[in-house]
Design an enzyme around this catalytic site. Structure first.
Site, PDB file in Angstrom:
ATOM      1  CG  ASP A  28      -5.492 -32.304 -49.232  1.00  0.00           C
ATOM      2  OD1 ASP A  28      -4.538 -31.867 -49.887  1.00  0.00           O
ATOM      3  OD2 ASP A  28      -6.660 -31.820 -49.299  1.00  0.00           O
ATOM      4  CB  ILE A  29      -9.101 -30.145 -45.571  1.00  0.00           C
ATOM      5  CG1 ILE A  29     -10.309 -30.016 -44.679  1.00  0.00           C
ATOM      6  CG2 ILE A  29      -9.171 -29.193 -46.726  1.00  0.00           C
ATOM      7  CD1 ILE A  29     -10.152 -30.612 -43.311  1.00  0.00           C
ATOM      8  CD  GLU A  87      -6.048 -24.964 -52.372  1.00  0.00           C
ATOM      9  OE1 GLU A  87      -6.165 -25.946 -53.137  1.00  0.00           O
ATOM     10  OE2 GLU A  87      -6.616 -24.894 -51.278  1.00  0.00           O
ATOM     11  CG  HIS A  92       1.967 -28.757 -49.785  1.00  0.00           C
ATOM     12  ND1 HIS A  92       2.017 -27.395 -49.977  1.00  0.00           N
ATOM     13  CD2 HIS A  92       1.068 -29.236 -50.680  1.00  0.00           C
ATOM     14  CE1 HIS A  92       1.163 -27.052 -50.936  1.00  0.00           C
ATOM     15  NE2 HIS A  92       0.588 -28.156 -51.389  1.00  0.00           N
ATOM     16  CG  HIS A  94      -0.189 -33.262 -52.690  1.00  0.00           C
ATOM     17  ND1 HIS A  94      -1.477 -32.934 -52.309  1.00  0.00           N
ATOM     18  CD2 HIS A  94       0.358 -32.115 -53.147  1.00  0.00           C
ATOM     19  CE1 HIS A  94      -1.690 -31.639 -52.543  1.00  0.00           C
ATOM     20  NE2 HIS A  94      -0.600 -31.110 -53.054  1.00  0.00           N
TER      21      HIS A  94
HETATM   22  P1  5GP Z   1      -1.524 -27.297 -53.737  1.00  0.00           P
HETATM   23  O1  5GP Z   1      -1.012 -26.014 -53.104  1.00  0.00           O
HETATM   24  O2  5GP Z   1      -0.544 -28.432 -53.621  1.00  0.00           O
HETATM   25  O3  5GP Z   1      -1.965 -27.059 -55.161  1.00  0.00           O
HETATM   26  O4  5GP Z   1      -2.836 -27.727 -52.963  1.00  0.00           O
HETATM   27  C1  5GP Z   1      -2.983 -27.492 -51.587  1.00  0.00           C
HETATM   28  C2  5GP Z   1      -3.668 -28.668 -50.931  1.00  0.00           C
HETATM   29  O5  5GP Z   1      -3.873 -28.325 -49.578  1.00  0.00           O
HETATM   30  C3  5GP Z   1      -5.018 -29.035 -51.533  1.00  0.00           C
HETATM   31  O6  5GP Z   1      -5.037 -30.428 -51.824  1.00  0.00           O
HETATM   32  C4  5GP Z   1      -6.020 -28.655 -50.439  1.00  0.00           C
HETATM   33  O7  5GP Z   1      -7.107 -29.554 -50.352  1.00  0.00           O
HETATM   34  C5  5GP Z   1      -5.176 -28.684 -49.173  1.00  0.00           C
HETATM   35  N1  5GP Z   1      -5.583 -27.709 -48.183  1.00  0.00           N
HETATM   36  C6  5GP Z   1      -5.824 -26.394 -48.399  1.00  0.00           C
HETATM   37  N2  5GP Z   1      -6.165 -25.786 -47.238  1.00  0.00           N
HETATM   38  C7  5GP Z   1      -6.128 -26.738 -46.283  1.00  0.00           C
HETATM   39  C8  5GP Z   1      -6.387 -26.719 -44.872  1.00  0.00           C
HETATM   40  O8  5GP Z   1      -6.712 -25.702 -44.256  1.00  0.00           O
HETATM   41  N3  5GP Z   1      -6.240 -27.904 -44.208  1.00  0.00           N
HETATM   42  C9  5GP Z   1      -5.861 -29.047 -44.844  1.00  0.00           C
HETATM   43  N4  5GP Z   1      -5.749 -30.150 -44.094  1.00  0.00           N
HETATM   44  N5  5GP Z   1      -5.619 -29.107 -46.166  1.00  0.00           N
HETATM   45  C10 5GP Z   1      -5.754 -27.958 -46.875  1.00  0.00           C
END
Ligand code: 5GP
Length: 129
Positions: A28-29, A87, A92, A94
């Site tokens: 995760d970035i 987001e 995915h 985690h």
């Molecule tokens: P969620 O959709 O589970 O709420 O969060 C998405 C996750 O993806 C977040 O923890 C965010 O930091 C990560 N994320 C979003 N865009 C990118 C990206 O371009 N690259 C990576 N490696 N992680 C990402």
């Protein structure tokens, strides 16, 4: 195309941890803890529970392999698991190395680690796969 599909396609760089024919794992970035890894199906599906049975079970089997490698590479008490998807509309899992309960708090300030450290963590996990 989601940002994660673009990562799988190699259009956007990622700190890759593991991949096979159907699944991909990368850091995760903006990690909530060092080693925070995302595990995704390569096929673009928004919601985890929309995956068909085989792909759903395959994703969790792949995530378990990644979790074991993560636990071996990053000292922690155990690996925490979360599914949010608030987001990025590409399902995915985690995987987060936990030392305290608060390490799985997604509302807190995320980390930004130097590229060299991210690279080193990804390589350390990949070496345990
Ligand atoms: P969620 O959709 O589970 O709420 O969060 C998405 C996750 O993806 C977040 O923890 C965010 O930091 C990560 N994320 C979003 N865009 C990118 C990206 O371009 N690259 C990576 N490696 N992680 C990402």
């Amino acid at each position: 195309m989601t940002i994660f599909s673009r990562i799988v396609a190699g259009e956007i760089p990622s700190y890759k941890v593991a991949e096979d024919e159907n699944y991909y794992a990368f850091l995760d970035i903006n990690p909530v803890a060092k080693g925070h890894t995302l595990v995704i199906p390569k096929r673009e599906v928004n919601y985890l529970f929309e995956l068909d049975e085989d792909e759903y079970l395959g994703l969790w089997a792949f995530a378990r392999k990644v979790a074991k490698a993560l636990e071996a590479a990053v000292p922690c008490k155990r690996i925490g698991v979360a599914v949010l998807g608030m987001e990025v509309p590409h399902c995915h899992i985690h995987l987060v190395p936990l030392n305290t309960e608060g390490d799985l708090n997604f509302a807190k300030q995320k980390l930004t680690l130097p590229a060299e450290e991210m690279q080193a963590i990804a390589a350390a996990i990949a070496a345990k796969m």
